[in-house]
Every structure is written in structure tokens, then in C-alpha cells.
Design a protein around this motif. Structure first.
Motif, PDB file in Angstrom:
ATOM      1  N   SER A  70      -5.367   8.909  -3.636  1.00  0.00           N
ATOM      2  CA  SER A  70      -5.521  10.174  -4.352  1.00  0.00           C
ATOM      3  C   SER A  70      -4.494  11.171  -3.844  1.00  0.00           C
ATOM      4  CB  SER A  70      -6.934  10.742  -4.153  1.00  0.00           C
ATOM      5  OG  SER A  70      -7.156  11.082  -2.795  1.00  0.00           O
ATOM      6  N   ALA A 109     -13.434   0.343 -12.037  1.00  0.00           N
ATOM      7  CA  ALA A 109     -12.960  -0.911 -11.447  1.00  0.00           C
ATOM      8  C   ALA A 109     -13.960  -2.034 -11.732  1.00  0.00           C
ATOM      9  CB  ALA A 109     -12.756  -0.743  -9.947  1.00  0.00           C
ATOM     10  N   ASP A 153     -11.945  11.288  -4.518  1.00  0.00           N
ATOM     11  CA  ASP A 153     -11.973   9.922  -4.025  1.00  0.00           C
ATOM     12  C   ASP A 153     -12.597   9.065  -5.116  1.00  0.00           C
ATOM     13  OD1 ASP A 153     -14.767  10.193  -3.900  1.00  0.00           O
ATOM     14  OD2 ASP A 153     -14.759  10.655  -1.772  1.00  0.00           O
ATOM     15  N   GLY A 154     -12.884   7.828  -4.812  1.00  0.00           N
ATOM     16  CA  GLY A 154     -13.376   6.906  -5.821  1.00  0.00           C
ATOM     17  C   GLY A 154     -14.763   7.200  -6.324  1.00  0.00           C
ATOM     18  N   VAL A 157     -12.105  -4.120  -5.275  1.00  0.00           N
ATOM     19  CA  VAL A 157     -11.196  -2.991  -5.070  1.00  0.00           C
ATOM     20  C   VAL A 157     -10.431  -3.216  -3.770  1.00  0.00           C
ATOM     21  CG1 VAL A 157     -11.013  -0.514  -4.669  1.00  0.00           C
ATOM     22  CG2 VAL A 157     -12.656  -1.386  -6.343  1.00  0.00           C
ATOM     23  N   ALA A 176      -7.197   3.453  -8.333  1.00  0.00           N
ATOM     24  CA  ALA A 176      -7.720   2.275  -7.643  1.00  0.00           C
ATOM     25  C   ALA A 176      -7.071   1.038  -8.223  1.00  0.00           C
ATOM     26  CB  ALA A 176      -9.237   2.191  -7.784  1.00  0.00           C
ATOM     27  N   ARG A 190       0.831  -1.201   0.000  1.00  0.00           N
ATOM     28  CA  ARG A 190       0.000   0.000   0.000  1.00  0.00           C
ATOM     29  C   ARG A 190       0.870   1.258   0.000  1.00  0.00           C
ATOM     30  NH1 ARG A 190      -5.239  -1.413   1.216  1.00  0.00           N
ATOM     31  NH2 ARG A 190      -5.747   0.730   1.790  1.00  0.00           N
ATOM     32  N   TRP A 206      -7.476  -1.304  -3.083  1.00  0.00           N
ATOM     33  CA  TRP A 206      -6.744  -0.088  -2.720  1.00  0.00           C
ATOM     34  C   TRP A 206      -7.302   1.083  -3.495  1.00  0.00           C
ATOM     35  CZ3 TRP A 206      -3.908   3.171  -5.937  1.00  0.00           C
ATOM     36  CH2 TRP A 206      -3.176   4.176  -5.284  1.00  0.00           C
ATOM     37  N   GLU A 207      -7.412   2.222  -2.811  1.00  0.00           N
ATOM     38  CA  GLU A 207      -7.768   3.488  -3.435  1.00  0.00           C
ATOM     39  C   GLU A 207      -6.802   4.550  -2.925  1.00  0.00           C
ATOM     40  OE1 GLU A 207     -12.492   3.652  -4.251  1.00  0.00           O
ATOM     41  OE2 GLU A 207     -11.907   3.736  -2.132  1.00  0.00           O
ATOM     42  N   THR A 264     -13.241   6.072 -10.466  1.00  0.00           N
ATOM     43  CA  THR A 264     -12.373   4.897 -10.362  1.00  0.00           C
ATOM     44  C   THR A 264     -13.158   3.677  -9.899  1.00  0.00           C
ATOM     45  OG1 THR A 264     -11.694   5.585  -8.132  1.00  0.00           O
ATOM     46  CG2 THR A 264     -10.252   6.196  -9.973  1.00  0.00           C
ATOM     47  N   ARG A 265     -14.133   3.851  -9.025  1.00  0.00           N
ATOM     48  CA  ARG A 265     -14.899   2.695  -8.552  1.00  0.00           C
ATOM     49  C   ARG A 265     -15.744   2.084  -9.661  1.00  0.00           C
ATOM     50  NH1 ARG A 265     -16.721   5.556  -2.846  1.00  0.00           N
ATOM     51  NH2 ARG A 265     -14.601   5.639  -1.963  1.00  0.00           N
TER      52      ARG A 265
END
Length: 461
Positions: free
Chosen positions: A49, A239, A59-60, A44, A37, A15, A46-47, A235-236
Motif C-alpha cells: 500500500s 483475492a 491494508d488488506g 496471498v 495484493a 517484492r 504479497w500485499e 484486497t484480501r
């Protein structure tokens, strides 16, 4: 759970390496913000920024414009039409969408950017001009739409995906955006992917190349060019889309069709498509690791999505700058960090079930001429054929309902393997694309092309 089952939770050291990579990317790329991500095992894991501009903390769930990753969504819609039998990839476009001036190119060529069409539209830079200035397909293609003979080479074409979007609309009788929402976004739960920005979303910025200054970029509606680059996403959501591309999802696209999209459909084009190009998907090599995905850019935004099927890892990177930060490179690096630091556990070996019908008589050594090959039966119903101790052609085969097998890889991809029996039902030989495989080298009991010398094997007298 198996004793060696893979834990999806990443190690602290992994991470930290991921966080460090995007920190370097944001700093060196001089991006107002970047969000990323990583997906492993379909989840998912890991996220991250980084931002330096007040009001742009991402954020995601924050939307960014994803540019040409939109093309992969459009390609999924076309593959759905193919799977429903409404078109074939070998069909000429004019069969379903006549009068465009590109009637002779095939749908498969458009998907793989091998139709020979121009990369861009005539006139002004289309990404920074309103789509209303291109009301007809003729305005997109222009008077000389072709730069190369169709089917001769890979030549990336934004205009080609405009044609594919119009094809979707013609066959569905609905706007491209509505079809996308109903057939892909809603079934997959991609509620933060849309044709127009929905709060919270990032603003697009141009960063001065020689001074630490910024200027906002326009966010134009692309009109007919929308299927080539219109979408906003997170990103989510991307993903989840990456999981579809890697595994398929029967609600949207079969695993077999997703695999077809990930397979090269054009010859390599050095510097542009070194491994060729799939059906709406770019192919790349990162230090020996085969990656599949797509990059994207529009004024104010850059995006990158890569997946590694072998590692079961995907990565997404989004940033709100016109240039500077290389999102595809960063996404590939993030994927590689996870895959290298925490390699995937292999799938546990499992035997056939007691109730399976196992064609055991096919297993073992077969000879193509004098070259021995081993045929192995897999518990998933597939066959694996490979040379024994010599060079030769290896392939994997899928079982078909009629008792034959279809090649999936290598030289025999798409070819049919048949087990040929004698009148008494005993197994004579294997026929593979006209090649006869026998239990003994040049078995006189099998129909070997050209026959077998009646004196058989012998030494020098």
C-alpha cells in the motif's frame, strides 16, 4: 513434497519490484491511497500500500468501493441459478422476469453485454444520484432501452446487470443483497465485502486535474442499480474471490462453470473487448498473456482485478480517487512482474493409477481423410487430439458417463466424439461431429462417407 514443488514465498527482488510499481502508480496517479495484493497458488503472497493522506493508511482489511467488479458477483449468482436448473442461458428474460421491455433478450446476452441495451440509464448520472430516484425498472431502462439489435455486438451495459439482479430476486424471492451474502459471501468467508461501507473503510475523493487539491465524493446507495456496481470490498476478500474465478469452489460454483465464465461469449469489440467478453468477466491480452477479470469505478474509487490461469497468479488493486490511477493496468503489471520473474513450475507428470480403466485401443494415430492425427490419453481421464506433422484442428475432450467425450477447446468445443464398434465389439472408427477418423487413410473397412474406390491406392500407370 516434490523436489521441484513451487515455493509460494516471493523473492526479495520480486517484492521490491511490486512495491516500486504501486509507489509509481500512487505518485503518478495522484491517488490519496492505493492498496494491492497478489495471489499465487491460491494464497496471498504479497500485499502493499501507499498513502499520502493522514487517516487513509490502508491494508488488506480496509474497504474500498469496487464498482463494476460487483457485476462479476452478480454473474456468479446467475450461473448458480443455471447450474440448479432454474434457468438456461438461452432463455429469454421474459420467461422469468416478464414486462421489463426487454423480454426477448437472453440471459446469456445480458451476462456478456450483447443484449443491445443502453450503456447507461436515462436522466442524471446514476452513479452520483440516489437510487431512490429510480424506483422502477422502467426508470432504469427508459423509453428506448435498445441501442443495437440483440446478439449482434458487444455493448457494455450497466442497465443489463440491473435486469440480472432483478432476475435473481425474482427466482430466489429475496433481495439481491441477501442472496449474495448467503450464497457467495458467507460460504467463501468474504466477511469484509458488503453493500454498504463498514469500518475501516476509505473515503472517496476527487483530485483536481490541474492542482494538487481534493474534494470528497458522495457515496450513494444505487438502489436497483446495485447489482451493477454497489459493493465495497478489500484486497484480501477480492483475492479469495479471484481464486473462485480461477478454480471454482463446490460450495459456490463448479470449476466447469467458472471456466465457462472465463470463456469469450461475444465477438471482439476493438478498444473495448479486444478478446471478446465472458459471462461477467472481461478478457484481455497483456503482451501475449491472456488475462481474465474485471475493472470497476464509482465516483471516489477505482478498482482492478486480473488473473492469469496459465500462470496461476492474480492481482487486485484498489484506490480512492475518481480518476488518474489506472487500476486494471497496475493490476496487470503486478501480475506480470510475478509471472515473469518467477515462472510457474509445470504440474508434475503422473501416470494412470493401476486401478484406472484405460481405453488404450483409442490411443495413437487416426486419419481424417489423409490427414494423420494423434490421440493421446491423459491420466486425468481426458483425451487430446492433434495433427501430426501437418496443420489441423487440435482439441481436448472430457469423458462423459455414457462413454463419449465432449470437446472442450478449439473447433470441436461442445462437439461429441464417439468410438464406433463393429458387431463383434472391435473398434471400427471414431465419429467426431460427423467426421470419420480411421486407422488407415480412407480405410475400406470403415463407413467413409462417399465410399472408397475399390481399386484402392495406386500410382500413375
Amino acid at each position: 513434497m516434490d523436489a521441484l514443488s513451487e515455493d509460494l514465498e516471493l523473492l526479495p527482488s520480486t517484492r521490491r519490484a511490486l512495491n516500486h510499481r504501486i509507489a509509481v502508480a500512487q505518485s503518478e496517479g495522484r491517488a490519496p491511497s492505493v492498496v494491492a495484493a497478489v495471489v499465487r497458488g491460491g494464497e496471498v503472497v504479497w500485499e502493499g500500500s501507499r498513502t499520502s493522506v493522514e487517516g487513509h493508511g490502508p491494508d488488506g482489511d480496509v474497504q474500498y468501493r469496487i464498482g463494476s467488479i460487483t457485476k462479476t458477483f452478480t454473474a456468479v449468482l446467475v450461473m448458480r441459478l443455471r447450474d440448479e436448473g432454474l434457468l438456461a442461458l438461452s432463455d429469454p428474460l421474459g420467461k422469468h422476469l416478464p414486462g421489463t421491455g426487454a423480454d426477448e433478450v437472453t440471459i446469456g446476452q445480458l451476462l456478456a453485454h450483447s443484449a443491445g441495451l443502453a450503456a447507461e440509464t436515462p436522466g442524471e448520472w446514476w452513479e452520483r444520484t440516489p437510487g431512490a430516484q429510480r424506483p422502477e425498472l422502467a426508470d432504469v431502462l427508459g423509453e428506448e432501452p435498445f441501442k443495437h439489435a440483440p446478439g449482434t455486438r458487444h455493448h457494455y451495459s450497466n442497465t443489463g446487470y440491473t435486469l440480472l439482479g432483478s432476475l435473481v430476486e425474482a427466482l430466489r424471492g429475496k433481495p439481491w443483497e441477501d442472496v449474495l451474502r448467503a450464497e457467495v459471501l458467507e460460504p467463501l468467508g468474504l466477511h469484509r465485502t458488503s453493500a454498504r461501507p463498514q469500518a475501516p473503510h476509505a473515503g472517496g475523493w476527487a483530485v483536481h486535474p490541474w492542482a494538487d487539491l481534493m474534494m470528497p465524493e458522495p457515496a450513494e446507495d444505487l438502489g436497483l442499480m446495485a447489482p451493477a456496481g454497489q459493493l465495497w470490498s478489500t484486497t484480501r476478500d477480492l483475492a479469495r474471490f479471484a481464486v473462485l474465478l480461477a478454480r471454482g469452489d463446490e460450495r459456490v460454483l463448479s470449476a466447469r462453470s467458472a471456466q465457462e465464465m472465463r470463456t469469450s461469449a461475444t465477438p471482439p469489440e476493438p478498444g473495448l473487448a479486444d478478446l471478446g467478453y465472458g459471462l461477467g468477466l472481461q478478457l484481455a491480452d497483456q503482451r501475449g498473456r491472456r488475462l481474465v477479470g474485471h475493472g470497476g469505478s464509482l465516483p471516489g474509487f477505482v478498482a482492478g482485478l486480473w488473473l492469469s490461469e496459465a500462470d496461476d497468479v492474480a492481482a487486485v488493486v484498489l484506490a480512492n480517487c475518481t480518476s488518474g490511477l489506472p487500476p486494471s493496468t497496475v493490476a496487470a503489471d503486478l501480475l506480470g512482474i510475478v509471472a515473469d520473474a518467477e515462472p510457474r513450475f509445470p504440474t508434475p507428470w503422473r501416470p494412470f493409477a493401476e486401478t484406472d480403466r484405460v481405453p488404450l485401443e483409442l490411443a495413437g494415430v487416426w486419419y481424417w481423410g489423409t490427414a494423420p492425427h494423434a490421440l493421446r490419453l491423459k491420466a486425468d481421464g481426458s483425451l487430446e487430439l492433434g495433427p501430426v506433422g501437418v496443420t489441423g484442428r487440435a482439441a481436448r475432450f472430457r469423458a462423459e458417463p455414457d462413454g463419449t467425450w465432449t470437446g472442450l477447446t478449439g473447433y470441436y468445443a461442445g462437439e461429441t466424439l464417439r468410438a464406433v464398434r463393429r458387431e463383434d465389439g472391435s473398434l471400427s472408427h471414431l465419429d467426431l461431429a460427423s467426421f470419420v477418423f480411421t486407422r488407415e487413410p480412407y480405410d475400406p473397412q470403415a463407413p467413409v462417407p462417399g465410399g472408397v474406390d475399390p481399386q484402392g491406392w495406386r500410382g500413375i500407370g
